[in-house]
Design a protein around this motif. Structure first.
Motif, PDB file in Angstrom:
ATOM      1  N   UNK A  96       0.826  -1.204   0.000  1.00 44.42           N
ATOM      2  CA  UNK A  96       0.000   0.000   0.000  1.00 44.42           C
ATOM      3  C   UNK A  96       0.864   1.260   0.000  1.00 44.42           C
ATOM      4  N   UNK A  97       1.963   1.241   0.779  1.00 42.59           N
ATOM      5  CA  UNK A  97       2.868   2.402   0.812  1.00 42.59           C
ATOM      6  C   UNK A  97       3.552   2.600  -0.542  1.00 42.59           C
ATOM      7  N   UNK A  98       3.928   1.489  -1.189  1.00 40.41           N
ATOM      8  CA  UNK A  98       4.523   1.583  -2.529  1.00 40.41           C
ATOM      9  C   UNK A  98       3.508   2.139  -3.528  1.00 40.41           C
ATOM     10  N   UNK A  99       2.265   1.659  -3.429  1.00 39.38           N
ATOM     11  CA  UNK A  99       1.224   2.134  -4.325  1.00 39.38           C
ATOM     12  C   UNK A  99       1.040   3.641  -4.193  1.00 39.38           C
ATOM     13  N   UNK A 100       1.045   4.130  -2.963  1.00 36.95           N
ATOM     14  CA  UNK A 100       0.864   5.560  -2.717  1.00 36.95           C
ATOM     15  C   UNK A 100       2.010   6.389  -3.306  1.00 36.95           C
ATOM     16  N   UNK A 101       3.162   5.739  -3.516  1.00 34.88           N
ATOM     17  CA  UNK A 101       4.319   6.428  -4.104  1.00 34.88           C
ATOM     18  C   UNK A 101       4.420   6.217  -5.611  1.00 34.88           C
ATOM     19  N   UNK A 102       3.451   5.510  -6.176  1.00 32.85           N
ATOM     20  CA  UNK A 102       3.444   5.296  -7.617  1.00 32.85           C
ATOM     21  C   UNK A 102       4.259   4.107  -8.083  1.00 32.85           C
ATOM     22  N   UNK A 103       4.738   3.279  -7.142  1.00 35.27           N
ATOM     23  CA  UNK A 103       5.537   2.100  -7.514  1.00 35.27           C
ATOM     24  C   UNK A 103       4.587   0.917  -7.700  1.00 35.27           C
ATOM     25  N   UNK A 104       3.855   0.942  -8.797  1.00 33.53           N
ATOM     26  CA  UNK A 104       2.732   0.038  -8.985  1.00 33.53           C
ATOM     27  C   UNK A 104       3.144  -1.421  -9.172  1.00 33.53           C
ATOM     28  N   UNK A 105       4.196  -1.657  -9.948  1.00 32.20           N
ATOM     29  CA  UNK A 105       4.604  -3.041 -10.194  1.00 32.20           C
ATOM     30  C   UNK A 105       5.046  -3.700  -8.897  1.00 32.20           C
ATOM     31  N   UNK A 106       5.845  -2.992  -8.120  1.00 33.46           N
ATOM     32  CA  UNK A 106       6.306  -3.533  -6.846  1.00 33.46           C
ATOM     33  C   UNK A 106       5.128  -3.724  -5.893  1.00 33.46           C
ATOM     34  N   UNK A 107       4.208  -2.764  -5.886  1.00 37.34           N
ATOM     35  CA  UNK A 107       3.036  -2.862  -5.021  1.00 37.34           C
ATOM     36  C   UNK A 107       2.207  -4.090  -5.361  1.00 37.34           C
ATOM     37  N   UNK A 108       2.008  -4.323  -6.651  1.00 38.35           N
ATOM     38  CA  UNK A 108       1.218  -5.473  -7.076  1.00 38.35           C
ATOM     39  C   UNK A 108       1.860  -6.785  -6.635  1.00 38.35           C
ATOM     40  N   UNK A 109       3.166  -6.881  -6.786  1.00 38.54           N
ATOM     41  CA  UNK A 109       3.873  -8.098  -6.381  1.00 38.54           C
ATOM     42  C   UNK A 109       3.722  -8.348  -4.883  1.00 38.54           C
ATOM     43  N   UNK A 110       3.840  -7.293  -4.084  1.00 33.76           N
ATOM     44  CA  UNK A 110       3.751  -7.423  -2.630  1.00 33.76           C
ATOM     45  C   UNK A 110       2.343  -7.804  -2.180  1.00 33.76           C
ATOM     46  N   UNK A 111       1.341  -7.134  -2.738  1.00 32.35           N
ATOM     47  CA  UNK A 111      -0.034  -7.420  -2.342  1.00 32.35           C
ATOM     48  C   UNK A 111      -0.424  -8.841  -2.751  1.00 32.35           C
ATOM     49  N   UNK A 112      -0.005  -9.264  -3.935  1.00 32.40           N
ATOM     50  CA  UNK A 112      -0.300 -10.631  -4.368  1.00 32.40           C
ATOM     51  C   UNK A 112       0.391 -11.656  -3.461  1.00 32.40           C
ATOM     52  N   UNK A 113       1.599 -11.332  -3.016  1.00 35.10           N
ATOM     53  CA  UNK A 113       2.287 -12.239  -2.083  1.00 35.10           C
ATOM     54  C   UNK A 113       1.523 -12.347  -0.769  1.00 35.10           C
ATOM     55  N   UNK A 114       0.983 -11.226  -0.297  1.00 36.20           N
ATOM     56  CA  UNK A 114       0.197 -11.271   0.936  1.00 36.20           C
ATOM     57  C   UNK A 114      -1.059 -12.109   0.738  1.00 36.20           C
ATOM     58  N   UNK A 115      -1.698 -11.987  -0.413  1.00 39.21           N
ATOM     59  CA  UNK A 115      -2.913 -12.751  -0.675  1.00 39.21           C
ATOM     60  C   UNK A 115      -2.649 -14.246  -0.720  1.00 39.21           C
ATOM     61  N   UNK A 116      -1.500 -14.648  -1.235  1.00 36.60           N
ATOM     62  CA  UNK A 116      -1.175 -16.080  -1.272  1.00 36.60           C
ATOM     63  C   UNK A 116      -1.104 -16.653   0.141  1.00 36.60           C
ATOM     64  N   UNK A 117      -0.634 -15.851   1.082  1.00 30.09           N
ATOM     65  CA  UNK A 117      -0.598 -16.307   2.477  1.00 30.09           C
ATOM     66  C   UNK A 117      -1.999 -16.317   3.062  1.00 30.09           C
TER      67      UNK A 117
END
Length: 255
Positions: A96-117
């Motif tokens: 979410x913090x990455x998304x707020x900074x415009x780092x969308x690709x990194x944000x997507x990877x992180x959020x998807x990793x959280x969802x897998x857990x």
């Protein structure tokens, strides 16, 4: 286009602790971090780092929020018995913090990793927040159908949680409007606003933002007079100077 929330999930420092201004809370967290760091990695240190990240996120200081959330994740991963759910929360927070900074690709990877857990756990509320974040990412990328599916899934997980359900329904309404599903969007908006009103939160700035967005959906549907009135109500809330309560951290906001 504006979105209601980039939903974060945080754990509060100490249940029962009185909360003052954000400055006071930041000082309390920093004092606790210094004391806990001397003893090495611990659950308490992770929670306190995560809590201070929440304060910075609320202040829109997203780079500091990201750094502290990454520190909290590192602590979680170094524990003798890592807590999977907390690791997922930290990943989602960093995303979410990455998304707020415009780092969308990194944000997507992180959020998807959280969802897998989360998919391996029973944490439906936290999973819904991560789905909401992923939906916002998809909406920003103009993948509106995927965004709608994520928001709908999140809303389905929160049928027994009216306060959070309202936010997810509002985001679903925005995705539906982007897809040209104006009637469905208005229905989702009506449900979202009814939930907020039932909880008595009609003076909250988030409610003002929701009314402002709802007015745009009404205008799209050709309901001009109603759109003007709803926008007037929304702006009446948003144009008021924030109250003292808007500058405090409520323990109910954190998990």
């Amino acid at each position: 286009m504006r979105y209601c929330l980039l939903a974060l999930t945080f754990s509060f420092l100490a249940p029962g602790q009185e909360v003052g201004s954000r400055t006071d809370l930041e000082t309390q967290y920093r004092q606790a971090i210094r004391a806990l760091e001397a003893a090495g990695p611990s659950v308490d240190l992770s929670n306190v780092l995560n809590g201070l990240a929440a304060v910075y996120y609320e202040q829109h200081v997203y780079s500091r929020a990201e750094k502290l959330s990454r520190s909290a994740l590192a602590v979680e991963q170094s524990l003798a018995a890592p807590r999977e759910t907390e690791i997922a929360r930290r990943l989602n927070n960093i995303g979410a913090a990455c998304m707020a900074q415009g780092k969308m690709r990194e944000a997507s990877s992180l959020v998807r990793a959280s969802l897998r857990i989360y998919e391996r756990s029973d944490e439906t509320t936290d999973r819904a927040f991560a789905l909401n974040n992923l939906g916002v990412l998809e909406l920003k990328a103009h993948r509106n159908a995927d965004a709608s599916a994520h928001f709908r899934h999140a809303a389905n997980l929160l049928q027994n949680d009216p306060a959070d359900l309202a936010t997810h329904l509002a985001n679903l309404a925005e995705a539906q409007l982007a897809l040209g599903m104006t009637r469905d969007s208005l229905e989702s908006w009506s449900r979202a606003l009814a939930l907020v009103e039932a909880n008595g939160n009609t003076k909250d700035r988030n409610y003002g933002s929701m009314l402002d967005l709802y007015s745009k959906a009404l205008a799209r549907a050709g309901r001009k007079a109603q759109s003007v009135e709803v926008r007037r109500r929304g702006r009446a809330i948003l144009d008021q100077p924030p109250s003292a309560a808007a500058y405090t951290i409520d323990r109910a906001d954190f998990r």
